[in-house]
Scaffold this active site. Structure first.
Site, mmCIF file in Angstrom:
data_model
loop_
_atom_site.group_PDB
_atom_site.id
_atom_site.type_symbol
_atom_site.label_atom_id
_atom_site.label_comp_id
_atom_site.label_asym_id
_atom_site.label_seq_id
_atom_site.Cartn_x
_atom_site.Cartn_y
_atom_site.Cartn_z
ATOM 1 N N LYS A 94 -36.661 27.479 -15.435
ATOM 2 C CA LYS A 94 -35.739 28.507 -15.675
ATOM 3 C C LYS A 94 -34.594 27.871 -16.666
ATOM 4 O O LYS A 94 -34.019 26.818 -16.074
ATOM 5 C CB LYS A 94 -35.051 29.143 -14.406
ATOM 6 C CG LYS A 94 -34.057 30.179 -14.870
ATOM 7 C CD LYS A 94 -33.542 31.155 -13.789
ATOM 8 C CE LYS A 94 -32.586 30.365 -13.144
ATOM 9 N NZ LYS A 94 -31.167 30.392 -13.802
ATOM 10 N N ASP A 123 -33.289 32.698 -19.015
ATOM 11 C CA ASP A 123 -32.666 33.228 -18.264
ATOM 12 C C ASP A 123 -31.222 33.712 -18.869
ATOM 13 O O ASP A 123 -30.025 33.168 -18.409
ATOM 14 C CB ASP A 123 -32.261 32.772 -16.923
ATOM 15 C CG ASP A 123 -31.309 33.492 -15.878
ATOM 16 O OD1 ASP A 123 -31.094 34.765 -16.124
ATOM 17 O OD2 ASP A 123 -30.796 32.848 -14.682
ATOM 18 N N LYS A 182 -30.026 36.864 -19.585
ATOM 19 C CA LYS A 182 -29.521 38.404 -19.245
ATOM 20 C C LYS A 182 -28.941 39.122 -20.077
ATOM 21 O O LYS A 182 -27.657 39.353 -20.145
ATOM 22 C CB LYS A 182 -28.527 38.001 -18.082
ATOM 23 C CG LYS A 182 -28.800 37.300 -16.750
ATOM 24 C CD LYS A 182 -27.876 36.924 -15.944
ATOM 25 C CE LYS A 182 -28.038 36.240 -14.447
ATOM 26 N NZ LYS A 182 -28.398 34.796 -14.903
ATOM 27 N N ASP A 239 -26.716 44.517 -24.194
ATOM 28 C CA ASP A 239 -25.974 44.855 -25.319
ATOM 29 C C ASP A 239 -26.375 46.081 -25.913
ATOM 30 O O ASP A 239 -27.239 46.595 -25.041
ATOM 31 C CB ASP A 239 -25.891 43.724 -26.350
ATOM 32 C CG ASP A 239 -25.049 43.664 -27.488
ATOM 33 O OD1 ASP A 239 -24.323 44.908 -27.784
ATOM 34 O OD2 ASP A 239 -24.368 42.539 -27.564
ATOM 35 N N THR A 245 -25.525 39.002 -7.845
ATOM 36 C CA THR A 245 -25.534 38.543 -5.963
ATOM 37 C C THR A 245 -24.076 38.027 -5.898
ATOM 38 O O THR A 245 -23.759 37.857 -4.841
ATOM 39 C CB THR A 245 -26.377 37.505 -5.746
ATOM 40 O OG1 THR A 245 -26.482 36.366 -6.557
ATOM 41 C CG2 THR A 245 -27.992 38.107 -5.384
ATOM 42 N N ARG A 249 -30.172 23.379 -6.887
ATOM 43 C CA ARG A 249 -29.531 22.110 -6.633
ATOM 44 C C ARG A 249 -30.475 21.422 -5.329
ATOM 45 O O ARG A 249 -30.551 20.418 -5.500
ATOM 46 C CB ARG A 249 -28.177 22.450 -6.211
ATOM 47 C CG ARG A 249 -27.424 22.650 -7.291
ATOM 48 C CD ARG A 249 -25.978 23.322 -7.059
ATOM 49 N NE ARG A 249 -26.245 24.647 -6.770
ATOM 50 C CZ ARG A 249 -25.217 25.814 -6.628
ATOM 51 N NH1 ARG A 249 -23.910 25.299 -6.542
ATOM 52 N NH2 ARG A 249 -25.551 27.050 -6.642
HETATM 53 O O1 C5P Z 1 -28.618 25.732 -7.366
HETATM 54 P P1 C5P Z 1 -29.300 26.973 -6.773
HETATM 55 O O2 C5P Z 1 -30.646 26.960 -6.287
HETATM 56 O O3 C5P Z 1 -28.285 27.799 -6.126
HETATM 57 O O4 C5P Z 1 -29.422 27.785 -8.283
HETATM 58 C C1 C5P Z 1 -30.166 29.208 -8.115
HETATM 59 C C2 C5P Z 1 -30.260 29.405 -9.734
HETATM 60 O O5 C5P Z 1 -30.378 30.903 -9.782
HETATM 61 C C3 C5P Z 1 -29.020 29.310 -10.730
HETATM 62 O O6 C5P Z 1 -29.518 28.960 -11.814
HETATM 63 C C4 C5P Z 1 -28.325 30.623 -10.864
HETATM 64 O O7 C5P Z 1 -27.635 30.608 -12.042
HETATM 65 C C5 C5P Z 1 -29.444 31.519 -10.682
HETATM 66 N N1 C5P Z 1 -29.084 32.918 -10.070
HETATM 67 C C6 C5P Z 1 -28.410 33.031 -8.845
HETATM 68 N N2 C5P Z 1 -28.185 34.231 -8.244
HETATM 69 C C7 C5P Z 1 -28.613 35.489 -9.438
HETATM 70 C C8 C5P Z 1 -29.263 35.120 -10.639
HETATM 71 C C9 C5P Z 1 -29.449 33.883 -10.917
HETATM 72 O O8 C5P Z 1 -28.335 32.042 -8.347
HETATM 73 N N3 C5P Z 1 -28.331 36.556 -8.796
#
Ligand code: C5P
Length: 244
Positions: free
Chosen positions: A37, A64, A66, A69, A128, A221
């Site tokens: 992603k 990603d 999003k 527009d 979220t 992460r």
């Molecule tokens: O580091 P982590 O596992 O929390 O990363 C989650 C990824 O998913 C990040 O790139 C974040 O931008 C993305 N994301 C999210 N919640 C969303 C949509 C995308 O955490 N609702």
């Protein structure tokens, strides 16, 4: 589930600062991960070269960005996403039915022109990071979060989209209203051996999310910050593979 099946479900969030950081991870993880992603951070820094770099190592890309527009602008972006050869991209369902329909049409016609498969197009419903209070007081939406999520997921499906991004808590409700052919991509994943949830509030383990019906889990992460990212990915795959 076999480890091979588990690999098909794992999406790595390439939340890194440069193409060279991204390529180092793709090299280590491309045999363990189905999708990479690329989000705002890497794309804003490096642009389409980041997509091409991941693809040059055989990685499939989930772009990603999003899109949200007017329909004409989103249609133009959707056609460019097709030209980049991404496997998946997303739009905000809040852009409305016409915006989503136009994005699908533009992607489909550009794919026909290029003779390439149309990317999987998914929608973000309610971020979220928002809660019921913010939905009511800031956005003036008089529905519960869960009602708004299922409403927008149904609208995305009716507009021809292939699926949605959803938190683990929303998977069951979305499956209920949109059926099993609808792709659900789930971030907010924290393996059971990790204590901190960082800034994620509503988390699930990899096995829990897949068990609830997610098609893909997005993990950042827990792999990116691990001392040994390959070993962390392997552990996540084993966690998923314990499911029947
Ligand atoms: O580091 P982590 O596992 O929390 O990363 C989650 C990824 O998913 C990040 O790139 C974040 O931008 C993305 N994301 C999210 N919640 C969303 C949509 C995308 O955490 N609702």
């Amino acid at each position: 589930m076999t480890t091979e099946d588990a690999k098909k479900r794992l999406c790595l969030a390439l939340d890194v600062q440069s193409i060279s950081d991204a390529l180092r991870l793709v090299e280590i993880l491309r045999d363990r991960v189905s999708l990479f992603k690329i989000g705002f951070q890497l794309f804003t820094k490096e642009g389409p070269s980041a997509v091409a770099a991941v693809q040059s190592l055989g990685g499939r890309v989930f772009l990603d960005l999003k899109y949200h527009d007017i329909p004409n602008t989103v249609a133009g972006a959707a056609a460019e996403a097709v030209n980049m050869g991404v496997y998946m991209f997303n739009v905000h369902a809040c852009g409305g039915r016409q915006m989503m329909e136009t994005a699908v049409e533009a992607a489909a016609s550009q794919s026909i022109k290029n003779n390439t498969p149309r990317p999987v197009i998914i929608a973000v419903t309610v971020l979220t990071s928002l809660n019921n209070g913010m939905l009511a007081n800031e956005l003036n939406v008089n529905k519960t979060l869960s009602q708004q999520v299922t409403h927008l997921a149904s609208l995305a499906k009716a507009s021809g989209l292939d699926g949605v991004v959803a938190s683990p808590q929303e998977i069951t409700a979305i499956r209920g209203c949109c059926g099993c052919g609808f792709t659900i991509v789930t971030p907010g994943i924290r393996p059971p051996w990790i204590n901190e949830s960082d800034d994620q509030k509503r988390t699930a383990t990899p096995a829990e999310a897949i068990g609830l019906g997610a098609d893909y889990i997005v993990v950042g992460r827990p792999i990116l910050k691990a001392e040994d990212p390959a070993a962390a990915a392997d552990k996540i795959l084993r966690d998923i593979a314990q499911l029947r």
